[in-house]
Design a protein around this motif. Structure first.
Motif, PDB file in Angstrom:
ATOM      1  N   LEU A 276       0.800  -1.220   0.000  1.00 44.85           N
ATOM      2  CA  LEU A 276       0.000   0.000   0.000  1.00 44.85           C
ATOM      3  C   LEU A 276       0.834   1.273   0.000  1.00 44.85           C
ATOM      4  O   LEU A 276       0.274   2.361  -0.108  1.00 44.85           O
ATOM      5  CB  LEU A 276      -0.946   0.014   1.211  1.00 44.85           C
ATOM      6  N   GLY A 277       2.162   1.138   0.144  1.00 47.85           N
ATOM      7  CA  GLY A 277       2.965   2.343   0.011  1.00 47.85           C
ATOM      8  C   GLY A 277       4.068   2.472   1.033  1.00 47.85           C
ATOM      9  O   GLY A 277       4.046   1.853   2.097  1.00 47.85           O
ATOM     10  N   SER A 278       5.071   3.276   0.681  1.00 48.65           N
ATOM     11  CA  SER A 278       6.133   3.718   1.573  1.00 48.65           C
ATOM     12  C   SER A 278       6.122   5.239   1.543  1.00 48.65           C
ATOM     13  O   SER A 278       6.117   5.842   0.461  1.00 48.65           O
ATOM     14  CB  SER A 278       7.495   3.183   1.123  1.00 48.65           C
ATOM     15  N   TYR A 279       6.141   5.861   2.702  1.00 47.51           N
ATOM     16  CA  TYR A 279       5.936   7.309   2.778  1.00 47.51           C
ATOM     17  C   TYR A 279       6.549   7.830   4.073  1.00 47.51           C
ATOM     18  O   TYR A 279       6.820   7.072   5.016  1.00 47.51           O
ATOM     19  CB  TYR A 279       4.434   7.625   2.740  1.00 47.51           C
ATOM     20  N   GLY A 280       6.778   9.126   4.123  1.00 47.02           N
ATOM     21  CA  GLY A 280       7.393   9.734   5.292  1.00 47.02           C
ATOM     22  C   GLY A 280       6.477   9.734   6.501  1.00 47.02           C
ATOM     23  O   GLY A 280       5.262   9.937   6.377  1.00 47.02           O
ATOM     24  N   ARG A 281       7.043   9.506   7.671  1.00 46.25           N
ATOM     25  CA  ARG A 281       6.276   9.542   8.915  1.00 46.25           C
ATOM     26  C   ARG A 281       5.939  10.991   9.273  1.00 46.25           C
ATOM     27  O   ARG A 281       6.780  11.885   9.142  1.00 46.25           O
ATOM     28  CB  ARG A 281       7.068   8.917  10.051  1.00 46.25           C
ATOM     29  N   ALA A 282       4.730  11.202   9.757  1.00 44.13           N
ATOM     30  CA  ALA A 282       4.320  12.556  10.122  1.00 44.13           C
ATOM     31  C   ALA A 282       5.029  13.039  11.374  1.00 44.13           C
ATOM     32  O   ALA A 282       5.229  14.245  11.556  1.00 44.13           O
ATOM     33  CB  ALA A 282       2.806  12.599  10.323  1.00 44.13           C
ATOM     34  N   ASP A 283       5.429  12.114  12.256  1.00 48.18           N
ATOM     35  CA  ASP A 283       6.084  12.527  13.501  1.00 48.18           C
ATOM     36  C   ASP A 283       7.586  12.711  13.353  1.00 48.18           C
ATOM     37  O   ASP A 283       8.265  13.135  14.289  1.00 48.18           O
ATOM     38  CB  ASP A 283       5.780  11.530  14.628  1.00 48.18           C
ATOM     39  N   GLY A 284       8.132  12.375  12.176  1.00 46.30           N
ATOM     40  CA  GLY A 284       9.561  12.561  11.933  1.00 46.30           C
ATOM     41  C   GLY A 284      10.467  11.614  12.679  1.00 46.30           C
ATOM     42  O   GLY A 284      11.690  11.772  12.653  1.00 46.30           O
ATOM     43  N   HIS A 285       9.904  10.609  13.339  1.00 49.05           N
ATOM     44  CA  HIS A 285      10.723   9.666  14.112  1.00 49.05           C
ATOM     45  C   HIS A 285      11.638   8.871  13.185  1.00 49.05           C
ATOM     46  O   HIS A 285      11.188   8.278  12.204  1.00 49.05           O
ATOM     47  CB  HIS A 285       9.820   8.702  14.883  1.00 49.05           C
ATOM     48  N   ARG A 286      12.926   8.859  13.501  1.00 49.89           N
ATOM     49  CA  ARG A 286      13.898   8.131  12.690  1.00 49.89           C
ATOM     50  C   ARG A 286      14.147   6.756  13.306  1.00 49.89           C
ATOM     51  O   ARG A 286      14.276   6.611  14.530  1.00 49.89           O
ATOM     52  CB  ARG A 286      15.218   8.906  12.586  1.00 49.89           C
ATOM     53  N   THR A 287      14.214   5.756  12.433  1.00 50.33           N
ATOM     54  CA  THR A 287      14.358   4.383  12.880  1.00 50.33           C
ATOM     55  C   THR A 287      15.814   4.066  13.178  1.00 50.33           C
ATOM     56  O   THR A 287      16.719   4.418  12.416  1.00 50.33           O
ATOM     57  CB  THR A 287      13.851   3.417  11.792  1.00 50.33           C
ATOM     58  N   ASN A 288      16.034   3.402  14.294  1.00 53.09           N
ATOM     59  CA  ASN A 288      17.366   2.900  14.618  1.00 53.09           C
ATOM     60  C   ASN A 288      17.602   1.614  13.847  1.00 53.09           C
ATOM     61  O   ASN A 288      16.830   0.664  13.986  1.00 53.09           O
ATOM     62  CB  ASN A 288      17.483   2.606  16.118  1.00 53.09           C
ATOM     63  N   VAL A 289      18.618   1.579  13.034  1.00 51.36           N
ATOM     64  CA  VAL A 289      18.914   0.403  12.208  1.00 51.36           C
ATOM     65  C   VAL A 289      20.175  -0.267  12.740  1.00 51.36           C
ATOM     66  O   VAL A 289      21.243   0.353  12.803  1.00 51.36           O
ATOM     67  CB  VAL A 289      19.101   0.793  10.727  1.00 51.36           C
ATOM     68  N   ALA A 290      20.048  -1.521  13.140  1.00 52.43           N
ATOM     69  CA  ALA A 290      21.205  -2.266  13.631  1.00 52.43           C
ATOM     70  C   ALA A 290      22.219  -2.453  12.507  1.00 52.43           C
ATOM     71  O   ALA A 290      21.830  -2.580  11.334  1.00 52.43           O
ATOM     72  CB  ALA A 290      20.767  -3.621  14.178  1.00 52.43           C
ATOM     73  N   PRO A 291      23.518  -2.465  12.817  1.00 51.60           N
ATOM     74  CA  PRO A 291      24.536  -2.592  11.761  1.00 51.60           C
ATOM     75  C   PRO A 291      24.322  -3.800  10.851  1.00 51.60           C
ATOM     76  O   PRO A 291      24.531  -3.699   9.638  1.00 51.60           O
ATOM     77  CB  PRO A 291      25.844  -2.718  12.545  1.00 51.60           C
ATOM     78  N   HIS A 292      23.871  -4.932  11.401  1.00 54.42           N
ATOM     79  CA  HIS A 292      23.735  -6.134  10.573  1.00 54.42           C
ATOM     80  C   HIS A 292      22.485  -6.117   9.708  1.00 54.42           C
ATOM     81  O   HIS A 292      22.279  -7.017   8.899  1.00 54.42           O
ATOM     82  CB  HIS A 292      23.748  -7.391  11.454  1.00 54.42           C
ATOM     83  N   THR A 293      21.616  -5.069   9.851  1.00 56.19           N
ATOM     84  CA  THR A 293      20.446  -4.962   8.978  1.00 56.19           C
ATOM     85  C   THR A 293      20.502  -3.709   8.101  1.00 56.19           C
ATOM     86  O   THR A 293      19.521  -3.339   7.476  1.00 56.19           O
ATOM     87  CB  THR A 293      19.148  -4.942   9.809  1.00 56.19           C
ATOM     88  N   SER A 294      21.672  -3.068   8.058  1.00 51.25           N
ATOM     89  CA  SER A 294      21.831  -1.878   7.219  1.00 51.25           C
ATOM     90  C   SER A 294      21.918  -2.274   5.747  1.00 51.25           C
ATOM     91  O   SER A 294      22.149  -3.432   5.402  1.00 51.25           O
ATOM     92  CB  SER A 294      23.107  -1.129   7.614  1.00 51.25           C
TER      93      SER A 294
END
Length: 326
Positions: A276-294
């Motif tokens: 259904l889509g990929s889009y920017g979050r309204a709250d601006g929260h940035r996701t923490n990405v673990a090094p092994h899933t970058s």
């Protein structure tokens, strides 16, 4: 495309929280705005081309998912969520001038608004009858019609402000002062909005077969790739009892390697999965990405497998981590 030629529709009439969400879209003030009587009608306008996009509610912090929207975008010709908007929710009780709280026997509003004000109503107007309305604004406007079959309505403060024929009997009647409703702008399929680093991806995943571990298998596609889920809800497909689909919001963008890999895994399990889509979050929260899933970790892993198949892989020397000191 000039902004004036863009046509938006929203859950109407004018003065709804949905219109307030639409006005957060940068070009909405100069665009053509058409109210729709319900979510299905709004989305049908997008599908038949009479509107470029529709703003509809999808989730409330008190009541959870808006089932009418979840069901409508899960079936029919595909649509895409283009962006989201968050609107703080407050309610007022309105009636015709001269009506007092003690005179009220019936109240109309939208079902989600009723759920968010029920405790206040029970405390201040016990025994009142609830009359469902298509929207909070529609319920309020209905009071101005001849032969209205209810005495009061619960709506947004802006409706009362713009309608001199309505009197405010009580303000801030919501049971949860911090209530927020999330809205989504829905259009036809096309190029995805670019990655922002603060993104959300929404999918609908039908359960192919009801068997032990089926849901866990779906969730594992996200968990093993380090993709966090911010929402998951089950909805009946309507085909037969016990047949469900899952509506899921995942942190990240389809262009992120970990999310793309999870989507591929979902498609293997349930080929009818709907993106259904990929889009920017309204709250601006940035996701923490673990090094092994970058993205770099995925590129490196794929390159390693490619080298194996080519017969050129050289295993790096294993260096154990240092033991923690006492």
């Amino acid at each position: 495309m000039p902004a004036a030629t863009v046509t938006y529709t929203f859950l109407g009439p004018e003065g709804t929280f949905t219109e307030a969400a639409l006005m957060q879209v940068p070009d909405a003030a100069d665009a053509i705005r058409i109210p729709s009587s319900n979510v299905n009608t709004a989305l049908d306008k997008v599908r038949d081309g009479s509107a470029d996009a529709a703003m509809v509610p999808i989730e409330n912090s008190v009541e959870g998912g808006v089932t009418a929207t979840l069901d409508a975008i899960a079936t029919g010709p595909e649509l895409r969520i283009l962006r989201e908007a968050l609107v703080p929710i407050s309610f007022v009780l309105v009636a015709r001038p001269g009506v007092r709280i003690g005179d009220i026997r019936r109240i109309s509003t939208h079902g989600h608004a009723w759920a968010q004000c029920r405790l206040w109503v029970d405390a201040h107007i016990p025994g009142v009858e609830y009359i469902p309305g298509s929207s909070t604004a529609a319920a309020a406007m209905g009071l101005l019609e001849d032969g209205a079959h209810y005495d009061a309505a619960i709506c947004a403060p802006i409706v009362a402000t713009e309608q001199p024929g309505l009197a405010v009997l009580a303000e801030n009647i919501g049971d949860n002062p911090g209530a927020v409703t999330r809205f989504v702008l829905v259009g036809r399929p096309g190029a995805l909005p670019g990655r922002t680093g603060s993104d959300k991806t929404t999918v609908v995943v039908p359960l192919p077969r009801d068997r032990p571990g089926a849901l866990m298998e779906i969730l594992d596609q996200f968990a093993t790739r380090g993709v966090n889920l911010s929402r998951i809800e089950s909805r009946p497909t309507g085909q037969y009892l016990g047949h469900y689909f899952f509506s899921i919001d995942a942190d990240g963008h389809a262009a992120d390697a970990r999310v793309a890999d999870a989507l591929a895994g979902l498609h293997r399990i349930s080929p009818a999965t709907r993106f259904l889509g990929s889009y920017g979050r309204a709250d601006g929260h940035r996701t923490n990405v673990a090094p092994h899933t970058s993205d770099q970790a995925f590129r490196s892993a794929h390159a390693w497998v490619k080298d194996i198949l080519a017969g050129t892989s050289v295993a790096p020397e294993y260096v154990p981590e240092a033991s923690p000191t006492a």
